[in-house]
Design a protein around this motif. Structure first.
Motif, PDB file in Angstrom:
ATOM      1  N   UNK A 105       0.833  -1.201   0.000  1.00 55.10           N
ATOM      2  CA  UNK A 105       0.000   0.000   0.000  1.00 55.10           C
ATOM      3  C   UNK A 105       0.867   1.250   0.000  1.00 55.10           C
ATOM      4  N   UNK A 106       1.928   1.225   0.770  1.00 56.18           N
ATOM      5  CA  UNK A 106       2.873   2.333   0.810  1.00 56.18           C
ATOM      6  C   UNK A 106       3.391   2.640  -0.593  1.00 56.18           C
ATOM      7  N   UNK A 121       5.713   4.644   7.254  1.00 58.58           N
ATOM      8  CA  UNK A 121       5.305   5.327   8.485  1.00 58.58           C
ATOM      9  C   UNK A 121       4.081   6.209   8.242  1.00 58.58           C
ATOM     10  N   UNK A 122       3.926   6.753   7.040  1.00 54.82           N
ATOM     11  CA  UNK A 122       2.728   7.534   6.703  1.00 54.82           C
ATOM     12  C   UNK A 122       1.508   6.613   6.665  1.00 54.82           C
ATOM     13  N   UNK A 123       1.664   5.400   6.149  1.00 62.66           N
ATOM     14  CA  UNK A 123       0.556   4.434   6.135  1.00 62.66           C
ATOM     15  C   UNK A 123       0.146   4.105   7.572  1.00 62.66           C
ATOM     16  N   UNK A 124       1.120   3.874   8.446  1.00 64.70           N
ATOM     17  CA  UNK A 124       0.813   3.594   9.859  1.00 64.70           C
ATOM     18  C   UNK A 124       0.104   4.789  10.497  1.00 64.70           C
ATOM     19  N   UNK A 125       0.535   6.001  10.152  1.00 61.99           N
ATOM     20  CA  UNK A 125      -0.100   7.204  10.686  1.00 61.99           C
ATOM     21  C   UNK A 125      -1.556   7.293  10.219  1.00 61.99           C
ATOM     22  N   UNK A 126      -1.815   6.985   8.954  1.00 59.90           N
ATOM     23  CA  UNK A 126      -3.183   7.009   8.422  1.00 59.90           C
ATOM     24  C   UNK A 126      -4.066   6.024   9.177  1.00 59.90           C
ATOM     25  N   UNK A 127      -3.523   4.867   9.518  1.00 67.02           N
ATOM     26  CA  UNK A 127      -4.287   3.864  10.271  1.00 67.02           C
ATOM     27  C   UNK A 127      -4.559   4.377  11.686  1.00 67.02           C
ATOM     28  N   UNK A 171      -3.475  -6.016   7.133  1.00 66.46           N
ATOM     29  CA  UNK A 171      -3.911  -5.912   5.749  1.00 66.46           C
ATOM     30  C   UNK A 171      -5.002  -4.859   5.612  1.00 66.46           C
ATOM     31  N   UNK A 172      -5.069  -4.271   4.425  1.00 67.72           N
ATOM     32  CA  UNK A 172      -6.078  -3.271   4.093  1.00 67.72           C
ATOM     33  C   UNK A 172      -6.937  -3.842   2.963  1.00 67.72           C
ATOM     34  N   UNK A 215      -9.020   1.330  -1.596  1.00 64.84           N
ATOM     35  CA  UNK A 215      -7.972   2.138  -2.202  1.00 64.84           C
ATOM     36  C   UNK A 215      -8.231   2.186  -3.704  1.00 64.84           C
ATOM     37  N   UNK A 216      -8.430   3.399  -4.216  1.00 65.96           N
ATOM     38  CA  UNK A 216      -8.679   3.576  -5.648  1.00 65.96           C
ATOM     39  C   UNK A 216      -7.466   4.252  -6.272  1.00 65.96           C
ATOM     40  N   UNK A 217      -6.912   3.620  -7.267  1.00 67.09           N
ATOM     41  CA  UNK A 217      -5.739   4.153  -7.956  1.00 67.09           C
ATOM     42  C   UNK A 217      -4.626   4.452  -6.953  1.00 67.09           C
ATOM     43  N   UNK A 218      -4.308   5.729  -6.762  1.00 64.89           N
ATOM     44  CA  UNK A 218      -3.208   6.077  -5.857  1.00 64.89           C
ATOM     45  C   UNK A 218      -3.684   6.838  -4.634  1.00 64.89           C
ATOM     46  N   UNK A 219      -4.912   6.569  -4.209  1.00 68.81           N
ATOM     47  CA  UNK A 219      -5.455   7.263  -3.045  1.00 68.81           C
ATOM     48  C   UNK A 219      -6.489   6.391  -2.331  1.00 68.81           C
ATOM     49  N   UNK A 220      -6.748   6.735  -1.083  1.00 68.08           N
ATOM     50  CA  UNK A 220      -7.807   6.085  -0.297  1.00 68.08           C
ATOM     51  C   UNK A 220      -9.131   6.665  -0.790  1.00 68.08           C
ATOM     52  N   UNK A 221     -10.189   5.857  -0.818  1.00 71.78           N
ATOM     53  CA  UNK A 221     -11.498   6.362  -1.248  1.00 71.78           C
ATOM     54  C   UNK A 221     -11.846   7.629  -0.478  1.00 71.78           C
ATOM     55  N   UNK A 222     -12.345   8.601  -1.177  1.00 72.25           N
ATOM     56  CA  UNK A 222     -12.608   9.937  -0.647  1.00 72.25           C
ATOM     57  C   UNK A 222     -13.410   9.938   0.651  1.00 72.25           C
ATOM     58  N   UNK A 223     -14.451   9.152   0.725  1.00 69.53           N
ATOM     59  CA  UNK A 223     -15.358   9.200   1.876  1.00 69.53           C
ATOM     60  C   UNK A 223     -14.965   8.240   3.008  1.00 69.53           C
ATOM     61  N   UNK A 224     -13.960   7.409   2.789  1.00 72.72           N
ATOM     62  CA  UNK A 224     -13.594   6.415   3.803  1.00 72.72           C
ATOM     63  C   UNK A 224     -13.226   7.023   5.152  1.00 72.72           C
ATOM     64  N   UNK A 225     -12.342   8.032   5.224  1.00 71.83           N
ATOM     65  CA  UNK A 225     -12.001   8.567   6.548  1.00 71.83           C
ATOM     66  C   UNK A 225     -13.213   9.052   7.338  1.00 71.83           C
TER      67      UNK A 225
END
Length: 116
Positions: free
Chosen positions: A18-19, A27-33, A48-49, A54-64
């Protein structure tokens, strides 16, 4: 401890993969989690995610926002995963699949209602 979700993602992504996909450090991926912007669960000792989140090169817009609503309602990560992948044909199969399209607003409304 909650039971793992039975119906779930079609595929999984490891944190290092994913990184690479997102073009960010591990470490940015861990921070996002940690911040609740991304959902990761352990399977056989590996975090695992769900690939659909994850769409293309970003997390789905509404997921957070959805994850924040579910965590505020008292859901842990396994329960949030179960909620996202609960079969629901009115959302295109399940809430996770609904996040990527025009059903995202309805998914958010249902997540808000989950706390009540």
């Amino acid at each position: 401890m909650s039971e793992p979700v039975t119906a779930g993602p079609a595929g999984w992504i490891t944190l290092p993969d994913l990184s690479e996909k997102l073009g960010v450090s591990i470490s940015k991926v861990h921070q996002m989690i940690r911040e609740g912007s991304l959902l990761a669960v352990r399977r056989d000792g590996i975090r695992l995610v769900p690939a659909e989140l994850v769409a293309n090169e970003t997390v789905l817009k509404h997921l957070p926002g959805i994850l924040t609503l579910l965590h505020d309602a008292g859901y842990n990560d396994e329960e949030a995963l179960r909620w996202l992948y609960e079969p629901d044909e009115t959302l295109g199969g399940n809430a996770a699949l609904g996040l990527g399209g025009d059903r995202a607003r309805e998914v958010k409304r249902r997540a808000q209602a989950a706390g009540f």
